[in-house]
Scaffold this motif. Sequence first.
Motif, PDB file in Angstrom:
ATOM      1  N   ILE A 129      12.820 -43.319 -61.507  1.00  0.00           N
ATOM      2  CA  ILE A 129      13.012 -42.228 -63.355  1.00  0.00           C
ATOM      3  C   ILE A 129      12.171 -40.938 -62.469  1.00  0.00           C
ATOM      4  N   ASN A 130      12.157 -40.400 -62.462  1.00  0.00           N
ATOM      5  CA  ASN A 130      11.773 -38.693 -62.637  1.00  0.00           C
ATOM      6  C   ASN A 130      11.348 -37.989 -64.202  1.00  0.00           C
ATOM      7  N   PRO A 131      10.482 -37.791 -64.104  1.00  0.00           N
ATOM      8  CA  PRO A 131       9.353 -37.601 -65.693  1.00  0.00           C
ATOM      9  C   PRO A 131       9.943 -35.739 -66.396  1.00  0.00           C
ATOM     10  N   HIS A 132      10.064 -35.123 -66.695  1.00  0.00           N
ATOM     11  CA  HIS A 132      10.522 -33.715 -66.527  1.00  0.00           C
ATOM     12  C   HIS A 132       9.764 -33.201 -67.769  1.00  0.00           C
ATOM     13  N   ILE A 133       8.453 -32.369 -67.579  1.00  0.00           N
ATOM     14  CA  ILE A 133       7.736 -31.990 -68.421  1.00  0.00           C
ATOM     15  C   ILE A 133       7.772 -30.693 -69.154  1.00  0.00           C
ATOM     16  N   ASN A 134       8.143 -30.279 -70.284  1.00  0.00           N
ATOM     17  CA  ASN A 134       8.317 -28.733 -71.039  1.00  0.00           C
ATOM     18  C   ASN A 134       7.539 -28.147 -70.857  1.00  0.00           C
ATOM     19  N   PHE A 135       6.790 -26.718 -70.747  1.00  0.00           N
ATOM     20  CA  PHE A 135       5.617 -25.918 -70.694  1.00  0.00           C
ATOM     21  C   PHE A 135       6.038 -24.883 -71.788  1.00  0.00           C
ATOM     22  N   ASN A 136       4.901 -24.467 -71.829  1.00  0.00           N
ATOM     23  CA  ASN A 136       5.067 -23.126 -72.654  1.00  0.00           C
ATOM     24  C   ASN A 136       4.586 -21.580 -72.385  1.00  0.00           C
ATOM     25  N   GLY A 137       5.680 -21.490 -70.904  1.00  0.00           N
ATOM     26  CA  GLY A 137       5.868 -20.154 -70.055  1.00  0.00           C
ATOM     27  C   GLY A 137       4.363 -20.954 -68.840  1.00  0.00           C
ATOM     28  N   ASN A 138       3.962 -21.628 -68.870  1.00  0.00           N
ATOM     29  CA  ASN A 138       2.763 -21.503 -67.744  1.00  0.00           C
ATOM     30  C   ASN A 138       3.321 -23.288 -66.736  1.00  0.00           C
ATOM     31  N   ALA A 139       4.511 -23.370 -66.573  1.00  0.00           N
ATOM     32  CA  ALA A 139       4.807 -24.232 -65.736  1.00  0.00           C
ATOM     33  C   ALA A 139       4.431 -23.826 -64.231  1.00  0.00           C
ATOM     34  N   GLU A 140       4.889 -22.680 -64.600  1.00  0.00           N
ATOM     35  CA  GLU A 140       4.612 -22.687 -62.620  1.00  0.00           C
ATOM     36  C   GLU A 140       3.350 -22.758 -62.140  1.00  0.00           C
ATOM     37  N   GLU A 141       2.209 -22.467 -63.237  1.00  0.00           N
ATOM     38  CA  GLU A 141       0.786 -22.021 -62.624  1.00  0.00           C
ATOM     39  C   GLU A 141       0.388 -23.363 -62.738  1.00  0.00           C
ATOM     40  N   ALA A 142       1.132 -24.742 -63.912  1.00  0.00           N
ATOM     41  CA  ALA A 142       0.452 -26.004 -64.028  1.00  0.00           C
ATOM     42  C   ALA A 142       1.306 -26.558 -62.752  1.00  0.00           C
ATOM     43  N   PHE A 143       2.750 -26.644 -61.804  1.00  0.00           N
ATOM     44  CA  PHE A 143       2.932 -26.880 -60.958  1.00  0.00           C
ATOM     45  C   PHE A 143       2.460 -26.574 -59.415  1.00  0.00           C
ATOM     46  N   ASN A 144       1.915 -25.258 -59.410  1.00  0.00           N
ATOM     47  CA  ASN A 144       1.592 -25.264 -57.579  1.00  0.00           C
ATOM     48  C   ASN A 144       0.048 -26.093 -58.278  1.00  0.00           C
ATOM     49  N   PHE A 145      -0.648 -26.394 -59.209  1.00  0.00           N
ATOM     50  CA  PHE A 145      -2.220 -27.516 -59.246  1.00  0.00           C
ATOM     51  C   PHE A 145      -1.732 -28.748 -58.769  1.00  0.00           C
ATOM     52  N   TYR A 146      -0.036 -28.621 -59.444  1.00  0.00           N
ATOM     53  CA  TYR A 146       0.106 -30.164 -58.836  1.00  0.00           C
ATOM     54  C   TYR A 146       0.076 -30.700 -57.497  1.00  0.00           C
ATOM     55  N   ARG A 147       0.500 -29.692 -57.146  1.00  0.00           N
ATOM     56  CA  ARG A 147       1.002 -29.235 -55.981  1.00  0.00           C
ATOM     57  C   ARG A 147      -0.148 -29.350 -54.526  1.00  0.00           C
ATOM     58  N   SER A 148      -0.780 -28.563 -54.992  1.00  0.00           N
ATOM     59  CA  SER A 148      -2.574 -28.825 -54.637  1.00  0.00           C
ATOM     60  C   SER A 148      -3.047 -29.886 -54.407  1.00  0.00           C
ATOM     61  N   VAL A 149      -2.402 -30.654 -55.483  1.00  0.00           N
ATOM     62  CA  VAL A 149      -3.563 -32.372 -55.750  1.00  0.00           C
ATOM     63  C   VAL A 149      -2.609 -33.569 -54.401  1.00  0.00           C
ATOM     64  N   PHE A 150      -1.416 -33.196 -55.380  1.00  0.00           N
ATOM     65  CA  PHE A 150      -0.150 -33.873 -54.938  1.00  0.00           C
ATOM     66  C   PHE A 150       0.445 -33.795 -52.796  1.00  0.00           C
ATOM     67  N   MET A 191       9.458 -33.453 -62.082  1.00  0.00           N
ATOM     68  CA  MET A 191      10.514 -31.555 -62.463  1.00  0.00           C
ATOM     69  C   MET A 191       9.879 -31.506 -63.981  1.00  0.00           C
ATOM     70  N   ALA A 192       9.813 -30.019 -63.992  1.00  0.00           N
ATOM     71  CA  ALA A 192      10.016 -29.327 -65.450  1.00  0.00           C
ATOM     72  C   ALA A 192      10.851 -27.806 -66.416  1.00  0.00           C
ATOM     73  N   ASN A 193      10.264 -27.459 -67.446  1.00  0.00           N
ATOM     74  CA  ASN A 193      10.335 -25.519 -67.200  1.00  0.00           C
ATOM     75  C   ASN A 193       9.719 -25.467 -68.204  1.00  0.00           C
ATOM     76  N   ASP A 194       9.854 -24.342 -68.236  1.00  0.00           N
ATOM     77  CA  ASP A 194       9.196 -23.440 -69.380  1.00  0.00           C
ATOM     78  C   ASP A 194      10.173 -23.457 -70.972  1.00  0.00           C
ATOM     79  N   MET A 221      12.473 -21.978 -65.369  1.00  0.00           N
ATOM     80  CA  MET A 221      13.780 -22.510 -65.948  1.00  0.00           C
ATOM     81  C   MET A 221      14.126 -23.939 -65.786  1.00  0.00           C
ATOM     82  N   HIS A 222      13.875 -23.774 -64.423  1.00  0.00           N
ATOM     83  CA  HIS A 222      13.261 -25.620 -63.700  1.00  0.00           C
ATOM     84  C   HIS A 222      12.649 -25.809 -62.317  1.00  0.00           C
ATOM     85  N   ILE A 223      12.150 -26.813 -62.456  1.00  0.00           N
ATOM     86  CA  ILE A 223      10.872 -27.332 -60.632  1.00  0.00           C
ATOM     87  C   ILE A 223      11.340 -28.025 -60.690  1.00  0.00           C
TER      88      ILE A 223
END
Length: 140
Positions: free
Chosen positions: A4-25, A66-69, A54-56
């Motif tokens: 199971i792979n979670p997928h999150i929708n963001f309002n234009g800050n997916a890249e910022e959020a994923f850089n943060f998640y990458r810094s933790v994981f 996974m996520a997208n804006d 569009m997809h990360i």
Amino acid sequence: MAVINPHINFNGNAEEAFNFYRSVFGGEFARIIRFKDISTAEFPVAEHEANKIMHIELPIGNNTLMANDVPEVLGRVSETENRSKIAIRAESREEADKLFNGLSEGGEVEVPIEESNWGYYGMFRDKFGIEWIVDFSPAK
């Protein structure tokens, strides 16, 4: 076994959020597709949304986050709604503490991580509005 792979929708800050998640994981992004990468004459992308995600994908163990804006034309995602939570089962108390403390930084802790009836457990909303559960339950 299915994964199971979670997928999150963001309002234009997916890249910022994923850089943060990458810094933790840790790890590296498996895929990043921007809206400009899929723009065609039939599907034009507005200039101000061209660099949005569009997809990360961020592999985490055997799973992928996974996520997208969401394009503005589709409206905004409610960042205060009670979304589904992403649950992480850590392999040790130390890993649970590291993930809980890292991901909750700048967010809002709902349940501090501590021993409970179902194991070592905590719950929070991160600084991007995503809800997480972190737990560790040693094998019986």
